[in-house]
Design a protein around this motif. Structure first.
Motif: not given
Length: 321
Positions: A287-298
């Protein structure tokens, strides 16, 4: 006999500087924890964009098929994707893409919205009617959907034209993708800014100093540039600061949907698109492959919103020191 002129001491100079409008705005922002946090995140993003080649440990497009979909480790802080590309490097370079798009779209918005809004408010009449009717047409459509429509419509045409004109290398370089995103967001974004500037100009052009400058024969362009616009900049600055997060989010949407920046060009949106469908359900442990860039953008979007709110309070003349 010449009298000695008393020079102001350092304490007086410091007091004058402390009472300057800029320092007061900075102090008010520092006294607002969410705004301060937002400012720190924005500064971090800008520094990351500037120094991306030195911060990223690997090239953003470097593939290592022996290190595919690895978990975060000392060698790859954010893990690797399905092509073995270092996720940390791609996220770092994605900051440069986001900052570049934000700056260029803001320049387009100011280039179109500032003069058109000022002319509509100052001259009125048919000039106001034409400019505002064009803005109303743009407001008649849902903003983000209209951006999607423009980007999806012009991107294939531009790429086809580039290939037919013998510019295939330019089409593959990704620069045209940046142009499409900037054009799509800029065409829509100027209307709201123009309407805000128009409202400010309408209230300021009736003030005594503007009427006095007009009465003594000061050229119209100089009245607008020297007296009208400078006195209407506070709400414009706040509106621009709060719109930057929307630009970053819109660029992410376009890239996620495949009508914005395309791989291998680094964008937080296409990083999410590359990984969301492939690993969200099949490999939930990645899930980190989605969670990390999503967290950065948010985090970036919230940072601009927090900073915009704090800037609005700092520039509000009703705020009591």
């Amino acid at each position: 006999m010449t009298q000695a002129v008393a020079l102001p001491d350092s304490n007086q100079i410091l007091k004058r500087r402390m009472h300057s409008p800029f320092v007061q705005v900075v102090l008010r922002i520092l006294g607002n924890p969410p705004a301060t946090l937002g400012a720190l995140i924005i500064i971090a993003m800008i520094l990351t964009a500037i120094f991306a080649p030195f911060i990223a440990p690997y090239p953003y497009d470097l593939q290592n098929l022996d290190a595919v979909t690895q978990a975060p480790s000392a060698a790859h802080w954010f893990g690797t994707d399905s092509l073995g590309r270092d996720m940390f490097s791609r996220v770092v370079w994605g900051a440069r893409s986001a900052v570049f798009v934000i700056i260029m779209v803001t320049v387009v918005n100011l280039t179109l919205g500032l003069p058109l809004g000022a002319m509509a408010g100052y001259f009125g009449g048919w000039v106001d009617s034409v400019i505002m009717r064009v803005a109303d047409i743009l407001f008649a459509f849902p903003g983000l959907l209209f951006v999607f429509f423009i980007a999806a419509t012009i991107r294939p045409s531009i790429l086809s034209w580039a290939r037919s004109a013998g510019l295939g290398e330019l089409a593959r370089s990704g620069y045209l993708d940046y142009a499409v995103v900037i054009f799509a967001l800029g065409v829509i974004g100027w209307a709201g800014l123009a309407r805000l500037i128009r409202a400010q100009v309408l209230s300021i052009k009736e003030r005594e100093y503007v009427m006095g400058a007009t009465a003594i024969g000061v050229p119209t362009w100089r009245v607008i540039m020297r007296h009208v616009l400078p006195n209407s900049m506070a709400p414009i600055i706040v509106a621009l600061s709060m719109s930057l997060g929307d630009i970053a989010m819109s660029e992410g949407y376009l890239s996620y949907l495949g009508i914005g920046l395309q791989p291998p060009a680094p964008s937080w949106g296409n990083i999410l698109a590359d990984n969301a469908g492939r690993y969200w359900r099949t490999f939930p442990q990645m899930i980190w492959l989605v969670f990390i860039p999503g967290l950065v953008l948010a985090s970036v979007v919230f940072a601009f919103n927090f900073f915009g709110d704090g800037l609005n309070e700092a520039l509000n003349p009703e705020v009591v020191d």
